[in-house]
Design a protein around this motif. Structure first.
Motif, mmCIF file in Angstrom:
data_model
loop_
_atom_site.group_PDB
_atom_site.id
_atom_site.type_symbol
_atom_site.label_atom_id
_atom_site.label_comp_id
_atom_site.label_asym_id
_atom_site.label_seq_id
_atom_site.Cartn_x
_atom_site.Cartn_y
_atom_site.Cartn_z
ATOM 1 N N GLY A 186 46.531 -61.193 -51.930
ATOM 2 C CA GLY A 186 45.673 -62.522 -51.707
ATOM 3 C C GLY A 186 45.774 -63.234 -50.478
ATOM 4 N N GLN A 204 49.727 -65.487 -51.768
ATOM 5 C CA GLN A 204 49.554 -65.842 -53.090
ATOM 6 C C GLN A 204 50.438 -65.000 -54.159
ATOM 7 O OE1 GLN A 204 45.632 -67.168 -54.076
ATOM 8 N NE2 GLN A 204 45.818 -66.594 -56.109
ATOM 9 N N LEU A 276 44.213 -69.691 -61.474
ATOM 10 C CA LEU A 276 43.121 -70.378 -60.974
ATOM 11 C C LEU A 276 42.172 -70.982 -61.734
ATOM 12 C CD1 LEU A 276 42.191 -67.904 -58.110
ATOM 13 C CD2 LEU A 276 44.000 -69.554 -57.918
ATOM 14 N N ILE A 351 44.480 -61.305 -58.866
ATOM 15 C CA ILE A 351 43.490 -62.358 -57.883
ATOM 16 C C ILE A 351 42.092 -61.655 -57.762
ATOM 17 C CG2 ILE A 351 43.483 -63.567 -55.737
ATOM 18 C CD1 ILE A 351 46.685 -62.936 -55.402
ATOM 19 N N THR A 355 39.116 -63.718 -59.213
ATOM 20 C CA THR A 355 37.874 -63.898 -58.196
ATOM 21 C C THR A 355 36.495 -63.660 -58.995
ATOM 22 O OG1 THR A 355 39.395 -63.855 -56.475
ATOM 23 C CG2 THR A 355 36.703 -63.923 -56.164
ATOM 24 N N THR A 384 45.073 -71.779 -53.951
ATOM 25 C CA THR A 384 44.528 -70.454 -53.072
ATOM 26 C C THR A 384 44.991 -70.760 -51.749
ATOM 27 O OG1 THR A 384 42.448 -71.478 -52.643
ATOM 28 C CG2 THR A 384 42.642 -70.144 -54.381
ATOM 29 N N PHE A 389 38.229 -70.490 -50.346
ATOM 30 C CA PHE A 389 37.738 -69.996 -51.656
ATOM 31 C C PHE A 389 36.823 -71.106 -52.314
ATOM 32 C CE2 PHE A 389 37.790 -69.272 -56.161
ATOM 33 C CZ PHE A 389 38.007 -67.938 -56.577
#
Length: 428
Positions: A186, A204, A276, A351, A355, A384, A389
């Motif tokens: 990440g 991350q 997230l 991650i 995404t 993030t 991002f």
């Protein structure tokens, strides 16, 4: 505190006395299974020898257990071999009775009679005053981390280490496995995006144990005192039998929920990505039996699962799911969405998966939005580590383009952390 260069290296590490105690040498002969032996168990097997004759403060929560499932504080207290003068409880509290964003406050522990201080959100100044008030000479940290930058326990450790520098206390880390393994994943936290869920520049999914992170913090982030030293002494009681590629389910250890919404090792495996969704108007599954695995919103239908399943993302499948959270966002409202099903734990890249999930949700649903806050999107930036991002997503970038944007940062972190690692195995 003035920020020092991120390039502080071996010389900085050598500036403060540091002792890494392998479990094999710290422990007297004891009966153990074939699994991993924690630093806590190693110290207990030695008769708590490293803490003899010291006034000890313990930072822990329900995860600080031994093989017999008794808590280290309870065992220290009943053994009569450790003088525990204070306990410090992180987010959710020492005994784990508080929900996310909560703590148990200052109180006397009814089982041991030891004073418990609230360390959640406490900065180094407050902790230093508590060390002085309780006469602490040695601080012991024993908490099971889950391997994500925004899980707050590592930042409790960081502030506790800063406080130890200021008071001259020794710092002892009882190491536990990183439950998602030793791989780094990440984006990097950038300057200007520090917060309570990321106080220094790490990536991350850091891929380190708390003992290894303590070594890095000591070398690169803790301030020098008047004598040019950092911690008076940093001692890491190492794991025995853990390799970097091992996931928690392969350790033979008992999983204890580090927080109320971290019920299983599978939750931890997905958390670095699906957390997230905290930054969106979608439920991340809080208030269900599968937090961070069930993701959805009232406006989501079957198309999201269908689109995600067609992508063949390694290690996971996406099952169309409907659920009603009883707390947090969309509480008591029926949500459509997906359950992220782990098909191959060794291939999961949480991650990357998250995404793809966010990109597809934005494509499919005009109602998709960042959670209500000022400024909008600030929480996704903090999680993030920058605004990249969010801005790439807004500009219509693909999931592949967003993931590619942080590859160089992951590679740089992997190289930078190498000198602080204590355990063998794949380091990528």
């Amino acid at each position: 505190m003035k920020r020092r260069s991120l390039l502080a290296g071996a010389g900085a590490l050598a500036a403060a006395p540091l002792i890494d105690v392998p479990a094999a040498s710290a422990a007297e002969p004891a009966k153990h299974g074939k699994g991993v032996i924690t630093g806590a168990q190693a110290l207990a097997d030695s008769g708590w020898r490293a803490l003899a004759g010291q006034k000890v403060g313990v930072i822990s929560n329900p995860t600080g257990i031994l093989e017999d499932l008794n808590h280290i504080v309870d065992t220290m207290h009943t053994s009569g071999q450790v003088n525990v003068t204070a306990v410090f409880g992180p987010e959710h509290g020492f005994r784990g009775s508080a929900q996310a964003g909560g703590s148990e406050g200052d109180h006397v522990d009814p089982r041991t009679g030891i004073m418990v201080y609230d360390a959640y959100g406490a900065n180094a100044d407050k902790l230093a005053s508590l060390y002085t008030k309780s006469g602490v000479e040695t601080v012991v940290f024993d908490i099971q981390d889950v391997g994500s930058r925004f899980y707050t326990y590592i930042w409790t450790m960081y502030e506790a280490m800063l406080a130890a520098v200021r008071t001259g206390a020794k710092f002892v880390v009882l190491d536990r496995p990183n439950p998602v393994g030793g791989y780094a994943r990440g984006p990097m936290l950038k300057p200007g995006y520090t917060s309570g869920v990321g106080k220094e520049e790490i990536i991350q999914q850091h891929g380190m144990t708390v003992g290894e992170l303590a070594r890095l913090f000591n070398a690169e982030y803790l301030p020098l005192d008047a004598n040019g030293a950092r911690l008076k002494e940093l001692q890491v009681i190492q794991l025995k039998g853990w390799k970097r590629e091992q996931l928690f389910g392969e350790t033979g250890l008992t999983w204890v929920m580090p927080s109320p919404n971290m019920p299983t090792p599978d939750t931890a495996l997905l958390y670095a990505g699906t957390c997230l969704f905290e930054a969106t108007n979608m439920s991340e599954g809080r208030g269900t039996t599968r937090p961070f695995e069930l993701i959805g919103a009232p406006y989501v239908d079957y198309r999201w699962a269908q689109a995600l399943q067609a992508k063949n993302i390694p290690g996971v499948d996406f099952r169309e799911a409907y659920f009603t959270p009883f707390i947090s966002k969309n509480a008591n409202v029926l949500c459509g969405g997906v359950q992220v099903q782990i098909t191959d734990p060794g291939k999961v890249e949480a991650i990357v998966a998250a995404t793809h999930m966010i990109v597809e949700a934005k494509k499919l649903y005009p109602e998709f939005a960042w959670r209500a806050e000022n400024p909008p999107g600030r929480w996704i930036d903090l999680l993030t580590g920058s605004d990249r991002f969010r801005t790439m997503l807004t500009a219509g970038a693909s999931a592949e383009e967003i993931v590619a944007a942080w590859k160089s940062e992951t590679d740089a972190w992997t190289a930078r952390r190498a000198k602080y690692l204590l355990y063998k195995g794949a380091h990528r």
